[in-house]
Design a protein around this motif. Sequence first.
Motif, short mmCIF file in Angstrom:
data_model
loop_
_atom_site.label_atom_id
_atom_site.label_comp_id
_atom_site.label_asym_id
_atom_site.label_seq_id
_atom_site.Cartn_x
_atom_site.Cartn_y
_atom_site.Cartn_z
N UNK A 147 2.69 -21.79 27.04
CA UNK A 147 3.07 -21.19 25.76
C UNK A 147 4.34 -21.87 25.28
N UNK A 148 4.55 -21.96 23.96
CA UNK A 148 5.78 -22.58 23.45
C UNK A 148 7.04 -21.96 24.02
N UNK A 149 7.03 -20.66 24.24
CA UNK A 149 8.21 -19.98 24.78
C UNK A 149 8.53 -20.47 26.19
N UNK A 150 7.52 -20.60 27.03
CA UNK A 150 7.74 -21.07 28.39
C UNK A 150 8.22 -22.52 28.41
N UNK A 151 7.66 -23.35 27.53
CA UNK A 151 8.09 -24.74 27.46
C UNK A 151 9.55 -24.84 27.05
N UNK A 152 9.93 -24.10 26.02
CA UNK A 152 11.31 -24.12 25.56
C UNK A 152 12.25 -23.65 26.67
N UNK A 153 11.89 -22.59 27.34
CA UNK A 153 12.71 -22.08 28.43
C UNK A 153 12.85 -23.10 29.55
N UNK A 176 19.04 -18.44 35.28
CA UNK A 176 19.45 -17.52 34.23
C UNK A 176 18.81 -17.89 32.90
N UNK A 177 18.88 -19.16 32.52
CA UNK A 177 18.36 -19.60 31.24
C UNK A 177 16.84 -19.47 31.20
N UNK A 178 16.17 -19.94 32.27
CA UNK A 178 14.70 -19.93 32.25
C UNK A 178 14.14 -18.51 32.24
N UNK A 179 14.55 -17.69 33.18
CA UNK A 179 13.99 -16.35 33.28
C UNK A 179 14.31 -15.53 32.03
N UNK A 180 15.53 -15.65 31.52
CA UNK A 180 15.92 -14.88 30.34
C UNK A 180 15.10 -15.28 29.12
N UNK A 181 15.03 -16.60 28.86
CA UNK A 181 14.30 -17.06 27.68
C UNK A 181 12.79 -16.85 27.82
N UNK A 182 12.28 -16.98 29.03
CA UNK A 182 10.83 -16.89 29.22
C UNK A 182 10.31 -15.47 29.26
N UNK A 183 11.12 -14.52 29.78
CA UNK A 183 10.56 -13.19 30.05
C UNK A 183 11.34 -12.03 29.45
N UNK A 184 12.47 -12.28 28.79
CA UNK A 184 13.23 -11.18 28.18
C UNK A 184 12.36 -10.45 27.17
N UNK A 185 12.32 -9.12 27.27
CA UNK A 185 11.51 -8.33 26.37
C UNK A 185 10.12 -8.06 26.87
N UNK A 186 9.71 -8.77 27.92
CA UNK A 186 8.37 -8.58 28.47
C UNK A 186 8.40 -7.87 29.82
N UNK A 187 9.55 -7.89 30.50
CA UNK A 187 9.70 -7.17 31.76
C UNK A 187 11.00 -6.36 31.69
N UNK A 188 11.11 -5.27 32.46
CA UNK A 188 12.31 -4.43 32.42
C UNK A 188 13.56 -5.21 32.80
#
Length: 241
Positions: free
Chosen positions: A123-129, A174-186
């Motif tokens: 997904x574009x979000x995962x690539x950007x992250x 920090x950058x990868x997990x935050x950008x890739x999954x923020x808003x999708x997991x608690x």
Amino acid sequence: MSSSGLQPSELPQTSPSGAKYSPWFLLIVTVFVTCLITSNIIAVKLINVFGFVLTAGIVIFPISYICGDVLTEVYGYRQARRVIWLGFLCNLIATGTIWITLLLPPASFWDGQDAYARILGYTPRLLLASFLAYLVGEFANSFVLAKMKIATRGRFLWARTIGSTLVGQALDSLVFVTLAFAGTIPPLGLVSAIVTQWLAKSLYEAAATPLTYWVVNFLKQQERVDTYDYNTRFNPLSLSE
């Protein structure tokens, strides 16, 4: 005087054979880029390690940081910076090619399109992250190592490699997990994922410290070079200073 017994110097622009870069330098660069691209491809698989869920990229991605440590320690930040951008370009070519082939219509008799898309599709979000985390983490790792080398006058290589890894991998996770999954997991799950990735990668590289020592000492003796970045400008966007 460095810990290897060599006087601080800069990487020669040409080797005795006339090549711009030595075969050893090219080998480290090749391993670095290969590990980077491979880790991005296999990261789609989630694995269980002692009860912790990690991506399969953990198997090989930390090796790219080890290569980054070697490049900075032996050849200096300026050469490492060029290699980091080279890795970024190669990864961009790989992911771009995969995306194009996903769009191409499959042959009528080929039934693997869904599996191909599931494994190689991003997904574009995962690539950007992934891209941003890579740049932030690698440049932080190289910067901290170069600065610590000056501060310690070339001593305590183990402290420099582990210290730079802790910083680089922390920012990468920090950058990868935050950008890739923020808003999708608690939020607590987000923090747990960041810490788990950071610790796993850092412990991996700490365990590889004896190998890093051997490679660094071998290259310093073979190349007759041990670069200290006294006059280096640490702008990550510059490729010449």
